[in-house]
Design a protein around this motif. Sequence first.
Motif, short mmCIF file in Angstrom:
data_model
loop_
_atom_site.label_atom_id
_atom_site.label_comp_id
_atom_site.label_asym_id
_atom_site.label_seq_id
_atom_site.Cartn_x
_atom_site.Cartn_y
_atom_site.Cartn_z
N UNK A 41 37.42 77.91 2.43
CA UNK A 41 37.29 76.85 1.53
C UNK A 41 38.23 77.28 -0.06
N UNK A 42 37.90 78.50 -0.60
CA UNK A 42 38.44 79.22 -1.52
C UNK A 42 40.44 79.12 -0.94
N UNK A 43 41.38 79.41 0.24
CA UNK A 43 42.23 79.35 -0.14
C UNK A 43 42.21 78.04 0.26
N UNK A 44 41.38 76.85 0.21
CA UNK A 44 42.28 75.96 0.41
C UNK A 44 42.54 75.21 -1.05
N UNK A 45 41.64 75.42 -1.47
CA UNK A 45 41.42 75.30 -3.02
C UNK A 45 42.74 75.58 -3.17
N UNK B 217 43.01 66.28 -5.69
CA UNK B 217 42.61 65.40 -4.92
C UNK B 217 41.47 66.34 -3.46
N UNK B 218 42.51 67.34 -2.86
CA UNK B 218 42.39 68.05 -1.63
C UNK B 218 41.36 69.05 -2.64
N UNK C 189 36.08 72.41 -3.24
CA UNK C 189 34.88 72.66 -4.19
C UNK C 189 33.73 72.05 -3.54
N UNK C 190 32.92 70.44 -2.66
CA UNK C 190 32.33 70.12 -2.75
C UNK C 190 31.80 71.34 -1.32
N UNK C 191 32.88 71.80 -0.55
CA UNK C 191 32.60 72.29 0.62
C UNK C 191 31.98 73.49 0.29
N UNK C 192 32.50 74.44 -1.16
CA UNK C 192 31.91 75.49 -2.15
C UNK C 192 30.75 75.37 -2.09
N UNK C 193 30.47 74.26 -2.79
CA UNK C 193 29.24 73.62 -3.26
C UNK C 193 27.83 73.45 -2.27
N UNK D 116 35.27 79.74 -11.71
CA UNK D 116 36.55 79.11 -12.41
C UNK D 116 37.62 78.65 -11.08
N UNK D 117 37.46 77.88 -10.26
CA UNK D 117 37.82 76.69 -10.26
C UNK D 117 37.18 74.88 -11.21
N UNK D 118 35.78 75.06 -11.74
CA UNK D 118 35.70 73.75 -12.06
C UNK D 118 36.21 74.16 -13.22
N UNK D 119 35.77 75.58 -14.40
CA UNK D 119 36.04 75.30 -15.78
C UNK D 119 37.76 75.83 -16.01
N UNK D 120 37.22 76.96 -14.92
CA UNK D 120 39.43 77.62 -15.81
C UNK D 120 40.58 76.28 -15.87
N UNK D 121 40.63 76.22 -13.98
CA UNK D 121 41.68 75.42 -13.81
C UNK D 121 41.95 73.90 -13.65
#
Length: 495
Positions: free
Chosen positions: A375-379, A390-391, A396-400, A430-435
């Motif tokens: 999922x990290x790579x997938x993001x 969208x994807x 991210x929801x999988x990481x959640x 990082x995905x949520x806040x920075x990107x």
Amino acid sequence: MPQKLRIYNSLTRQKEDFTPLNPPFVGLYVCGPTVYNFVHLGNVRTFLTFDTLYRYLTHLGFKVRYVRNITDVGHLVGDGDEGEDKIGKMAKLEQIEPMEIVQRYTNDFHQVLEKFNFLPPSIEPTATGHLMEQIEATEALVQKGLAYESNGSVYFDIEKYNKEGNNYGKLSGRNQEDVLNESRDLDGTDEKRNPQDFALWKRAEPEHIMQWNSPWGKGFPGWHLECTCMSTKYLGPEFDIHGGGMDLKFPHHECEVAQGVGLNGKDPVRYWMHSNMLTVNGQKMSKSLGNSFLPGELFAGDHPVLEQAYSPMTTRFFMLQSQYRSTLDFSNDALKAAEKGYKRLINGLRMAKKLVYQTSEVPLDEVKIKDIQKSIDGFYEAINDDLNTAVAIAEMFNLLKYINMLNTGQLPFAALGENVFQSLRSNFILFIEEILGLKEENPEGEQILLGMLELYKEYKANQQYDKVDQIRNCFKEQGLVIRDLKTKLDWAYSE
Ligand code: AMP
Ligand code: ZN
């Protein structure tokens, strides 16, 4: 893993690997608003696309010069070459200075974008601040024989441009017949050699309040020229990325291509990116169609279509749930669903920030470890694939899911090992806040809430259940819940 961004280039009509002209520098130009009324949510969607791009390019280590202009003159009512200036018209109506109109709506634009957590551009130039450049560019095009003066106005000569081996229409995919059909009959036709020619400089009638001296008499610049002049000045005659809403592709950006080629003999832009429209019941959201929503109406829930208020971050999340090249339809139901998703994600963010690795004697869970890595790579793969937020959000929801399991104790930290845990935690944040540029909206009251939780604990220990219920209700009224876990006590947003 080195990241390779691919973006859809409107010019070549395909996805291409992004390689800057002069790495690590990237020149990004985005057409800004015409500041004659309040920005609506459609505008916000387009600026969000490029905020996300700017964030991601910066994250990848590029040094981005992000230029987003303010159109404060030259954009005429009807978007063509005839009629009143949009800003001049408002100024007349209100009997104030055009620059008061400009200042008011520029302030609004900045306030709105700040609420949505947009990063400011590196340079925010205005059209009226670059009149000399526009006059010089017009003179240069006349000298090259690509523009002609007619009755105090100067027009770009499309026939001549095409005869020199160029192709006006190549960005928008229009052929000469389409171009002719789309050129309005009334657009100063009698002054133009051909109806498709567009204005570089317009003669001002005495009642036109925004006007300046020029070699052709008193007038004002054509709308398309400002972006050519400002992008060339700050990013050079050839730069990396130019963006804007889909509706600007023709004629605005088509004209920019022609002006750039005419002036410098080369295509001004390497990657053209166009964000699709925010629609309402399938129709483009626009002030003139009367179906636009202002951010303020959304934050207050003050609109017949809205059942409740929605916050800036809920709206940002709602827009990120679709890839920028697809249309996105605005509705109360869609926002309601987005609010749920946003709260789940932010609850996860709050948890992730507090999680601390704990060792224990459990074997590594290879299946979960692989899934987290995937999922990290997938993001990244999703964002690299033409900013497919969208994807990326689905990943991210999988990481959640794993953040939740760690938080409740359902998954021991040691089953992931310290490195995987740290990678999960730091990438998720990082995905949520920075990107994606999402953030928690109400963290100010955190200390008070924690104090109330202490009381809750005390009342519960003393079996004062009426007081316990009172505190629960208090949280509920604020849209919050108490999460009373075996391992810890915390509050969260009601999902
Ligand atoms: P304007 O101030 O009308 O020139 O618009 C500013 C930016 O917002 C431009 O890039 C437009 O393409 C974009 N825009 C306008 N309406 C919409 C919409 N309904 N959805 C997405 N972008 C829009
Ligand atoms: Zn522009």
